[in-house]
Design a protein around this motif. Sequence first.
Motif, PDB file in Angstrom:
ATOM      1  N   UNK A  17      16.714   2.073  13.416  1.00 27.38           N
ATOM      2  CA  UNK A  17      16.784   3.301  14.211  1.00 27.38           C
ATOM      3  C   UNK A  17      17.174   2.999  15.657  1.00 27.38           C
ATOM      4  N   UNK A  18      16.577   1.965  16.237  1.00 26.68           N
ATOM      5  CA  UNK A  18      16.883   1.669  17.633  1.00 26.68           C
ATOM      6  C   UNK A  18      18.299   1.108  17.778  1.00 26.68           C
ATOM      7  N   UNK A  19      18.748   0.311  16.816  1.00 26.97           N
ATOM      8  CA  UNK A  19      20.125  -0.195  16.893  1.00 26.97           C
ATOM      9  C   UNK A  19      21.125   0.957  16.771  1.00 26.97           C
ATOM     10  N   UNK A  20      20.832   1.936  15.945  1.00 25.30           N
ATOM     11  CA  UNK A  20      21.710   3.102  15.803  1.00 25.30           C
ATOM     12  C   UNK A  20      21.751   3.898  17.108  1.00 25.30           C
ATOM     13  N   UNK A  21      20.599   4.048  17.753  1.00 28.17           N
ATOM     14  CA  UNK A  21      20.551   4.788  19.016  1.00 28.17           C
ATOM     15  C   UNK A  21      21.382   4.065  20.071  1.00 28.17           C
ATOM     16  N   UNK A  22      21.170   2.769  20.250  1.00 28.43           N
ATOM     17  CA  UNK A  22      21.908   2.005  21.254  1.00 28.43           C
ATOM     18  C   UNK A  22      23.388   1.886  20.891  1.00 28.43           C
ATOM     19  N   UNK A  23      23.709   1.841  19.617  1.00 33.17           N
ATOM     20  CA  UNK A  23      25.118   1.812  19.197  1.00 33.17           C
ATOM     21  C   UNK A  23      25.831   3.056  19.705  1.00 33.17           C
ATOM     22  N   UNK A  24      25.175   4.197  19.603  1.00 30.68           N
ATOM     23  CA  UNK A  24      25.718   5.460  20.090  1.00 30.68           C
ATOM     24  C   UNK A  24      25.822   5.448  21.618  1.00 30.68           C
ATOM     25  N   UNK A  25      24.827   4.916  22.298  1.00 32.43           N
ATOM     26  CA  UNK A  25      24.834   4.868  23.765  1.00 32.43           C
ATOM     27  C   UNK A  25      25.979   4.000  24.274  1.00 32.43           C
ATOM     28  N   UNK A  26      26.125   2.814  23.700  1.00 32.02           N
ATOM     29  CA  UNK A  26      27.058   1.821  24.225  1.00 32.02           C
ATOM     30  C   UNK A  26      28.450   1.850  23.600  1.00 32.02           C
ATOM     31  N   UNK A  27      28.601   2.542  22.480  1.00 33.20           N
ATOM     32  CA  UNK A  27      29.886   2.515  21.780  1.00 33.20           C
ATOM     33  C   UNK A  27      30.110   1.193  21.062  1.00 33.20           C
ATOM     34  N   UNK A  28      29.026   0.491  20.745  1.00 32.14           N
ATOM     35  CA  UNK A  28      29.117  -0.780  20.030  1.00 32.14           C
ATOM     36  C   UNK A  28      29.282  -0.505  18.536  1.00 32.14           C
ATOM     37  N   UNK A  29      29.516  -1.564  17.775  1.00 28.70           N
ATOM     38  CA  UNK A  29      29.746  -1.446  16.337  1.00 28.70           C
ATOM     39  C   UNK A  29      28.835  -2.423  15.596  1.00 28.70           C
ATOM     40  N   UNK A  46      27.625  -5.052  18.154  1.00 25.07           N
ATOM     41  CA  UNK A  46      28.615  -5.844  18.880  1.00 25.07           C
ATOM     42  C   UNK A  46      29.453  -4.969  19.797  1.00 25.07           C
ATOM     43  N   UNK A  47      29.784  -5.509  20.960  1.00 30.42           N
ATOM     44  CA  UNK A  47      30.730  -4.847  21.852  1.00 30.42           C
ATOM     45  C   UNK A  47      32.119  -5.034  21.248  1.00 30.42           C
ATOM     46  N   UNK A  48      32.812  -3.953  20.888  1.00 29.10           N
ATOM     47  CA  UNK A  48      34.119  -4.116  20.263  1.00 29.10           C
ATOM     48  C   UNK A  48      35.178  -4.681  21.212  1.00 29.10           C
ATOM     49  N   UNK A  53      26.569  -9.033  22.513  1.00 25.15           N
ATOM     50  CA  UNK A  53      25.912  -8.582  21.284  1.00 25.15           C
ATOM     51  C   UNK A  53      24.449  -8.262  21.613  1.00 25.15           C
ATOM     52  N   UNK A  54      23.899  -7.283  20.908  1.00 26.09           N
ATOM     53  CA  UNK A  54      22.493  -6.927  21.069  1.00 26.09           C
ATOM     54  C   UNK A  54      21.830  -7.002  19.700  1.00 26.09           C
ATOM     55  N   UNK A  55      20.741  -7.745  19.638  1.00 25.87           N
ATOM     56  CA  UNK A  55      19.994  -7.923  18.394  1.00 25.87           C
ATOM     57  C   UNK A  55      18.650  -7.219  18.516  1.00 25.87           C
ATOM     58  N   UNK A  56      18.326  -6.402  17.535  1.00 22.74           N
ATOM     59  CA  UNK A  56      17.052  -5.686  17.480  1.00 22.74           C
ATOM     60  C   UNK A  56      16.206  -6.333  16.392  1.00 22.74           C
ATOM     61  N   UNK A  57      15.009  -6.762  16.759  1.00 19.83           N
ATOM     62  CA  UNK A  57      14.118  -7.442  15.821  1.00 19.83           C
ATOM     63  C   UNK A  57      12.791  -6.691  15.767  1.00 19.83           C
TER      64      UNK A  57
END
Length: 133
Positions: A17-29, A46-48, A53-57
Motif C-alpha cells: 500500500x505504501x509503495x503504491x502511494x509513493x509510486x503515485x506521488x513520485x511517478x516511479x514504476x 524505481x525512478x524511470x 530506488x525506494x524500498x518499502x519493508x
Amino acid sequence: MVSRISHTTIDCRDAYALSEWWRQVLGYVDDPDDPNEPGHEECLILDPAGPHRVLFIEVPEAKSVKNRIHFDLRPQDRTQAEEIERLVSIGATALADLRRDDGGWVTLADPEGNEFCVLMSPAERDAVLAARA
C-alpha cells in the motif's frame, strides 16, 4: 574508495500500500522483473529517469517518533501549493507550514505518518531569486 547509496528504505506496516502511494506521488514504476503485489513484505519502486530506488519493508512496530531522514520534494509541473493540494487529496496529512515569501516548505506525512517536505517548484524558486537580484 567510497560507497554509493543503493536505495532508500522505508520501514512500514503495509509495504504494498505504501509503495503504491509513493509510486503515485513520485511517478516511479515497479521493477519490471519483480512487480509489487498485495501481500509482498518488500516492495521496490524505481525512478524511470534515473538510478534512485525506494524500498518499502514491512516491520512489526509502528512509527513512533519523528523521522531522522526524509524526502524533500520539488514539484516539477505545478506550483508548491498545487502539489500540496494534490498530495493531501490522495492521503497526505499537513503537519507544518513553514512557507515564507522568499521560500520555505510545508511538512506533510504519508499515510503511515512518515514526514516529508514540499519545496517550491523550480519556476517559483527562480522567480524568488530573480526578485532578489
